[in-house]
Design a protein around this motif. Sequence first.
Motif, PDB file in Angstrom:
ATOM      1  N   VAL A  48      19.315   4.703  -8.137  1.00  0.00           N
ATOM      2  CA  VAL A  48      18.227   5.622  -8.462  1.00  0.00           C
ATOM      3  C   VAL A  48      17.971   5.539  -9.960  1.00  0.00           C
ATOM      4  O   VAL A  48      18.909   5.558 -10.755  1.00  0.00           O
ATOM      5  N   SER A  58      12.852  12.685 -13.752  1.00  0.00           N
ATOM      6  CA  SER A  58      12.259  12.178 -12.513  1.00  0.00           C
ATOM      7  C   SER A  58      13.200  11.141 -11.903  1.00  0.00           C
ATOM      8  O   SER A  58      13.780  10.323 -12.627  1.00  0.00           O
ATOM      9  N   TYR A  59      13.315  11.159 -10.588  1.00  0.00           N
ATOM     10  CA  TYR A  59      14.269  10.305  -9.875  1.00  0.00           C
ATOM     11  C   TYR A  59      13.565   9.603  -8.729  1.00  0.00           C
ATOM     12  O   TYR A  59      12.854  10.225  -7.944  1.00  0.00           O
ATOM     13  N   VAL A  60      13.810   8.300  -8.641  1.00  0.00           N
ATOM     14  CA  VAL A  60      13.253   7.513  -7.545  1.00  0.00           C
ATOM     15  C   VAL A  60      14.175   6.312  -7.333  1.00  0.00           C
ATOM     16  O   VAL A  60      14.748   5.788  -8.287  1.00  0.00           O
ATOM     17  N   GLY A  67      11.399   5.320  -1.557  1.00  0.00           N
ATOM     18  CA  GLY A  67      11.236   6.764  -1.627  1.00  0.00           C
ATOM     19  C   GLY A  67      10.063   7.183  -2.485  1.00  0.00           C
ATOM     20  O   GLY A  67       9.330   6.369  -3.031  1.00  0.00           O
ATOM     21  N   THR A  68       9.915   8.501  -2.586  1.00  0.00           N
ATOM     22  CA  THR A  68       8.907   9.096  -3.451  1.00  0.00           C
ATOM     23  C   THR A  68       9.639   9.843  -4.560  1.00  0.00           C
ATOM     24  O   THR A  68      10.722  10.386  -4.320  1.00  0.00           O
ATOM     25  N   PRO A  69       9.082   9.856  -5.767  1.00  0.00           N
ATOM     26  CA  PRO A  69       9.781  10.516  -6.865  1.00  0.00           C
ATOM     27  C   PRO A  69       9.967  12.019  -6.642  1.00  0.00           C
ATOM     28  O   PRO A  69       9.135  12.672  -6.020  1.00  0.00           O
ATOM     29  N   HIS A  85       5.683  14.839  -5.261  1.00  0.00           N
ATOM     30  CA  HIS A  85       4.267  14.475  -5.308  1.00  0.00           C
ATOM     31  C   HIS A  85       3.517  15.331  -4.301  1.00  0.00           C
ATOM     32  O   HIS A  85       3.890  15.400  -3.127  1.00  0.00           O
ATOM     33  N   CYS A 130      13.017  12.736   0.225  1.00  0.00           N
ATOM     34  CA  CYS A 130      12.351  12.082  -0.905  1.00  0.00           C
ATOM     35  C   CYS A 130      12.872  10.658  -1.100  1.00  0.00           C
ATOM     36  O   CYS A 130      12.070   9.732  -1.268  1.00  0.00           O
ATOM     37  N   LEU A 131      14.183  10.505  -1.081  1.00  0.00           N
ATOM     38  CA  LEU A 131      14.769   9.178  -1.318  1.00  0.00           C
ATOM     39  C   LEU A 131      14.379   8.173  -0.237  1.00  0.00           C
ATOM     40  O   LEU A 131      14.319   6.973  -0.497  1.00  0.00           O
ATOM     41  N   TYR A 133      11.499   8.463   1.811  1.00  0.00           N
ATOM     42  CA  TYR A 133      10.156   8.806   2.247  1.00  0.00           C
ATOM     43  C   TYR A 133       9.368   7.623   2.815  1.00  0.00           C
ATOM     44  O   TYR A 133       8.621   7.757   3.768  1.00  0.00           O
TER      45      TYR A 133
END
Length: 135
Positions: A48, A58-60, A67-69, A85, A130-131, A133
């Motif tokens: 990540v 912010s993490y993605v 995933g989505t941030p 988002h 999220c991770l 998505y």
Amino acid sequence: MTKPEPPFQSPEIAAVFAGFPAGVRPTLLAVRELLFAEARADSEVGEVSETLKWGQPSYVPTRANTGTPLRLGVAKTGEAAVFVHCQTTVVHDFQNLFPDAFAYEGNRAVLLADLNEERRAGLRMLIRSCLRYKL
């Protein structure tokens, strides 16, 4: 501030965490630790990245199309919050599962007044959503 695990990926991110109000900083650090733990536990997510977006951590996943941030910050109410988002269904889907366990800021944030065990379990689901998505 105690040493975070894992270490911050930049001095700028460390400075943002140091600047969070003392009342929300421990919650946001706990969410950060949960996020990295969830990513490590899922081989499809992998590493990540931790950057700043709009002044917030912010993490993605670094792996494309995973995933989505999600961002960590302080909501207008002064509570710790996880932001996603607004064009995703993450918050909407999460609110359907946990309508009363958390407070929400529209379709963009889950507010975290405190993190008891029930909320930690729910938060893990939000982080995984999220991770993963785009998977």
